[in-house]
Design a protein around this motif. Sequence first.
Motif, short mmCIF file in Angstrom:
data_model
loop_
_atom_site.label_atom_id
_atom_site.label_comp_id
_atom_site.label_asym_id
_atom_site.label_seq_id
_atom_site.Cartn_x
_atom_site.Cartn_y
_atom_site.Cartn_z
N SER A 39 4.84 -4.14 -6.53
CA SER A 39 4.05 -3.05 -5.96
C SER A 39 4.28 -1.76 -6.73
O SER A 39 3.34 -0.98 -6.97
CB SER A 39 4.42 -2.86 -4.48
OG SER A 39 4.23 -4.04 -3.75
N PHE A 40 5.52 -1.55 -7.12
CA PHE A 40 5.88 -0.37 -7.90
C PHE A 40 5.14 -0.37 -9.25
O PHE A 40 4.59 0.66 -9.67
CB PHE A 40 7.39 -0.38 -8.13
CG PHE A 40 7.96 0.90 -8.61
CD1 PHE A 40 8.12 1.97 -7.75
CD2 PHE A 40 8.34 1.05 -9.92
CE1 PHE A 40 8.66 3.16 -8.19
CE2 PHE A 40 8.88 2.24 -10.38
CZ PHE A 40 9.04 3.30 -9.52
N LEU A 41 5.10 -1.53 -9.90
CA LEU A 41 4.42 -1.64 -11.20
C LEU A 41 2.91 -1.45 -11.06
O LEU A 41 2.26 -0.89 -11.95
CB LEU A 41 4.73 -2.99 -11.84
CG LEU A 41 6.18 -3.19 -12.28
CD1 LEU A 41 6.40 -4.62 -12.78
CD2 LEU A 41 6.57 -2.19 -13.36
N ILE A 42 2.33 -1.92 -9.94
CA ILE A 42 0.91 -1.72 -9.70
C ILE A 42 0.61 -0.22 -9.61
O ILE A 42 -0.39 0.27 -10.17
CB ILE A 42 0.46 -2.43 -8.40
CG1 ILE A 42 0.45 -3.95 -8.61
CG2 ILE A 42 -0.91 -1.94 -7.95
CD1 ILE A 42 -0.64 -4.43 -9.54
N GLY A 43 1.47 0.52 -8.90
CA GLY A 43 1.28 1.96 -8.80
C GLY A 43 1.37 2.64 -10.15
O GLY A 43 0.56 3.53 -10.47
N ILE A 44 2.33 2.23 -10.98
CA ILE A 44 2.46 2.80 -12.33
C ILE A 44 1.22 2.49 -13.16
O ILE A 44 0.69 3.35 -13.87
CB ILE A 44 3.73 2.26 -13.01
CG1 ILE A 44 4.98 2.79 -12.30
CG2 ILE A 44 3.75 2.65 -14.49
CD1 ILE A 44 6.27 2.25 -12.87
N PHE A 101 0.82 -1.21 0.00
CA PHE A 101 0.00 0.00 0.00
C PHE A 101 0.86 1.26 0.00
O PHE A 101 0.51 2.25 -0.66
CB PHE A 101 -0.94 -0.01 1.20
CG PHE A 101 -2.09 -0.97 1.07
CD1 PHE A 101 -3.06 -0.77 0.10
CD2 PHE A 101 -2.19 -2.07 1.90
CE1 PHE A 101 -4.11 -1.65 -0.03
CE2 PHE A 101 -3.24 -2.96 1.78
CZ PHE A 101 -4.21 -2.75 0.81
N ALA A 102 1.98 1.27 0.72
CA ALA A 102 2.83 2.46 0.78
C ALA A 102 3.42 2.79 -0.58
O ALA A 102 3.38 3.94 -1.03
CB ALA A 102 3.94 2.27 1.81
N ILE A 103 3.97 1.76 -1.25
CA ILE A 103 4.62 2.00 -2.55
C ILE A 103 3.59 2.27 -3.64
O ILE A 103 3.67 3.26 -4.37
CB ILE A 103 5.50 0.81 -2.94
CG1 ILE A 103 6.66 0.66 -1.95
CG2 ILE A 103 6.06 0.99 -4.35
CD1 ILE A 103 7.51 -0.58 -2.19
#
Length: 407
Positions: free
Chosen positions: A151-156, A56-58
């Motif tokens: 997680s980074f890719l989900i945010g992108i 959730f943070a990232i």
Amino acid sequence: MRKIIENYGSILLLLLGIALGSVIGLLTPHAVEYIKPLGDIFLNLLFVSIIPLLFFAISSSVANIQGENKLGKIIGLMSIVFLVTIVLASIATIAVLYFFPVSSGMASAGVMESPTADNSSWGDRIVKFLTVDEFNNLLSRQSMLAFVIFSFLIGIAARRAGAAATAFTSFLNAGNEVMKQLLLLLMKAAPIGLGAYFAYQVKTIGPQLFGFYAKPMALYYGFGIVFFFVFFTLYAFLAYGRKGPATFWKNNIVPSLTALSTCSSLATMPANLDAGKKIGIPPAIANVVIPLGNTLYKNGSAISSILKIYVAFSMLGWNFFDWNTIITAIGITVLVTIVAGGIPNGGYMGEMLMISVYGLPNEAVPAVMIIGTLVDPLATILNATGDTVAAMLVTRLSNEKFAPSST
């Protein structure tokens, strides 16, 4: 007095718990086996919270970054800060070893068996390090970098989806707030949990510091403590001016004590994120740099990597202060800071990388592994708390403003 209790009450309780744990570990070591489960329970609760916290943070931070170029700018500046400061830590350690050489005295200290060699190719190792082949494997602490990347890719992906992902982004933001509140609840038990775990650390590691490894350990702890206060103070000053050192150290007490007690960068990350908020690091930077730094940025591992290479060379009668050796050592150290995981004693992977590159014989293996174990407490403090000061530097370089929180 009331103001002091309000501001520092939790820290004082934490210090009291650790002090009591130290006394128990030193004076009544037989009692440690009865109280250690309290530390294990606390640590396990932290660890099971890390996975959703990271996600959730990232992902929420990346999803909420405004502007197409801002995310790339943060990652680029973060990479520069990580690389430059790790190389500085390596060079400083080499300089200290040159002017204050230590004799290993460990030729007969082969008390540990060498681990089984990994015969897989470098390509296979990279694939295993960066990815997993099943989704459920992402939820393991042994796959932290793969999970961070996911997680980074989900945010992108949420950013690219635009308005269609509004509800999903709200879910990520809500999840981030829920996890923050959960961690606040867990940290109320920190004085008991960390005190119990610290008693275990004092009982098991303390006596071993007075053996064959006294001189290398004295150098590591001496230089490591100087590095901790001098370099981190300098970085905080460069990042935030005159306010930087006082603001950083005021909010670095709990993360440092957590790292010292648990020997785990992962267990320290919640405290680092809270410290980053109080320091005033923008969430878009703190929620990217601190979690990524937990895996990729390790000052303590950099210092110990150079020391272990030096000790191995000294033990074998090889010349460490050769330019090719030094340059290779710095290159290995940069890789080691990436390979070393955020779990207790996670530096063994980095040690195996060092042994593989230099082709060290079996008799050198026990020395570097024992040193890796004995330096773990201070190395974890340097590894974990360095993430916060790195985020401060990224904030300065990105021209963002600090907005300290009093909560």
